[in-house]
Write a protein that holds these residues in place. Structure first.
Motif, mmCIF file in Angstrom:
data_model
loop_
_atom_site.group_PDB
_atom_site.id
_atom_site.type_symbol
_atom_site.label_atom_id
_atom_site.label_comp_id
_atom_site.label_asym_id
_atom_site.label_seq_id
_atom_site.Cartn_x
_atom_site.Cartn_y
_atom_site.Cartn_z
ATOM 1 N N ASP A 210 -3.592 9.659 5.083
ATOM 2 C CA ASP A 210 -2.992 8.774 5.759
ATOM 3 C C ASP A 210 -3.404 7.537 5.287
ATOM 4 O O ASP A 210 -3.743 6.429 5.900
ATOM 5 N N ASN A 215 -6.144 1.397 7.293
ATOM 6 C CA ASN A 215 -7.174 2.402 7.887
ATOM 7 C C ASN A 215 -8.660 2.456 6.940
ATOM 8 O O ASN A 215 -8.974 3.375 6.533
ATOM 9 N N ASP A 229 -10.107 7.620 9.667
ATOM 10 C CA ASP A 229 -8.820 8.135 10.102
ATOM 11 C C ASP A 229 -8.638 9.494 9.130
ATOM 12 O O ASP A 229 -7.567 9.506 8.439
ATOM 13 N N ASP A 241 -1.201 11.161 -1.464
ATOM 14 C CA ASP A 241 -1.631 9.876 -0.822
ATOM 15 C C ASP A 241 -0.972 8.868 -1.488
ATOM 16 O O ASP A 241 -0.967 7.486 -0.944
ATOM 17 N N LEU A 244 2.526 8.230 0.017
ATOM 18 C CA LEU A 244 2.293 7.281 1.073
ATOM 19 C C LEU A 244 1.996 5.895 1.250
ATOM 20 O O LEU A 244 2.601 5.130 1.878
ATOM 21 N N TYR A 248 4.350 2.872 2.513
ATOM 22 C CA TYR A 248 3.962 2.106 3.403
ATOM 23 C C TYR A 248 4.141 0.602 2.834
ATOM 24 O O TYR A 248 4.739 -0.535 3.614
ATOM 25 N N LEU A 300 5.809 10.840 8.042
ATOM 26 C CA LEU A 300 5.651 9.729 8.951
ATOM 27 C C LEU A 300 6.773 9.870 10.182
ATOM 28 O O LEU A 300 6.711 9.662 11.249
#
Length: 342
Positions: A210, A215, A229, A241, A244, A248, A300
């Protein structure tokens, strides 16, 4: 149990204090106070204070979750392994798997001063050059994480890299089935397309699961002080990774207000810059990244659908859960688009 700022939901401060005094004698020196950090949508995170020192406590959510999720021992293990490396993480202090203390397993770690950047306006105040450098530093820290040798830090058995992507798809498909409470257009199609187009994974690495700007904790010198996290961390395909992080970044830009919008700050690196920086630093082939962005979107979407399900059951703590369900179709649509752009 009193629902006051000193005793937030999910804690029993009296029993917690007894356990801390027994396992970490002399650590807590004054009356123990706690508050729940806002913004958490999964495991619950609390700030503990005694008037002199501060710590952070993590525990699973109050509602029902899958047995494989929210594993406190896994988070604690990865923090203990990474703390001596170049990857900045809080120092873990205590793991308690006895559910009689606060009603669930938990762990305690040091408190790290820093800012989790979620707001574009606040990040923009740093200026474009600092924002750009921070975005690249975020990628460099991910490169450092993926360069850690799991054998050397005692994490050789932390996961099963062989068949990682296929298992991940099955796992998240099962989690979707366990959280179904309504029809979500396109989500099953996204899952099926991902299964049909599995890429060949590069050499395995420790993945965060995540990884994004909010984070990590950033110090006043714009350096990352701690990556937070770790509940989804494992050994597997490192490009998950990267996918992700791209997801985002892109969704924040395409759907302003739907996600933490730090990527909207002037100067934040473009997606091409982020991916190029990772490719240069890691030496990995990123040509199949569209699949990984699609997978991140599916994962997600499932996470948010599970949170929406718990919200409908009245099993969430904190503000903002009433709008989580609205985000799920955005993730699904973006995931389908990403697969077409492979």
């Amino acid at each position: 149990m009193s629902d006051t700022p000193e005793t937030p939901p999910g804690l029993d401060l009296a029993r917690l204090r007894e356990r801390l005094d027994a396992d970490l004698p002399g650590t807590v020196t004054g009356p123990l106070h706690a508050r729940l950090f806002e913004g958490g949508r999964s495991n619950l995170t609390y700030l503990l204070e005694d008037g002199t020192s501060r710590w952070v406590l993590r525990r699973p959510p109050l509602g029902h979750v899958l047995a494989t999720a929210h594993d406190m021992a896994r988070e604690y293990t990865v923090l203990a392994a990474l703390h001596p490396t170049r990857v900045p993480v809080p120092r873990p202090l205590l793991l308690v798997e006895d559910t009689e203390v606060i009603g669930a397993p938990f762990y305690l770690m040091e408190h790290v001063d820093g800012t989790p950047h979620r707001d574009a306006a606040a990040l923009a105040a740093l200026g474009t050059e600092r924002v750009h450098a921070l975005g690249l530093h975020l990628v460099d820290t991910l490169v450092d994480l993926h360069a850690v040798d799991p054998d050397e830090v005692g994490l050789a058995a932390f996961g099963r890299p062989e068949g990682f992507l296929e298992r991940q798809l099955r796992r998240w498909g099962k989690q979707l089935d366990a959280s179904r409470s309504r029809e979500v257009a396109g989500i099953d199609d996204l899952h099926e397309q991902l299964a049909r187009t599995l890429p060949d994974s590069p050499a395995p690495a420790l993945v965060h699961g995540d990884y994004r700007l909010d984070n990590v904790l950033v110090g006043d010198d714009d350096r990352i002080r701690a990556v937070l996290d770790w509940e989804m961390s494992t050994l597997g395909d490192p490009l998950t990774d990267v996918g992700l992080l791209v997801m985002y970044t892109e969704l924040a830009r395409r759907f302003d207000g739907a996600l933490p919008g730090a990527a909207l700050a002037p100067g934040f690196p473009t997606t091409a810059e982020l991916v190029g920086r990772y490719a240069a630093g890691s030496g990995r082939d990123v040509s199949a990244l569209g699949w990984y962005v699609g997978f991140a979107s599916f994962k997600l979407a499932v996470v948010l659908e599970g949170i929406h399900y718990r919200f409908t059951q009245g099993r969430t703590v904190g503000a903002g859960f009433d709008r989580v369900g609205e985000l799920v179709p955005l993730f699904v649509s973006f995931g389908l688009t990403s697969l077409k752009e492979r």
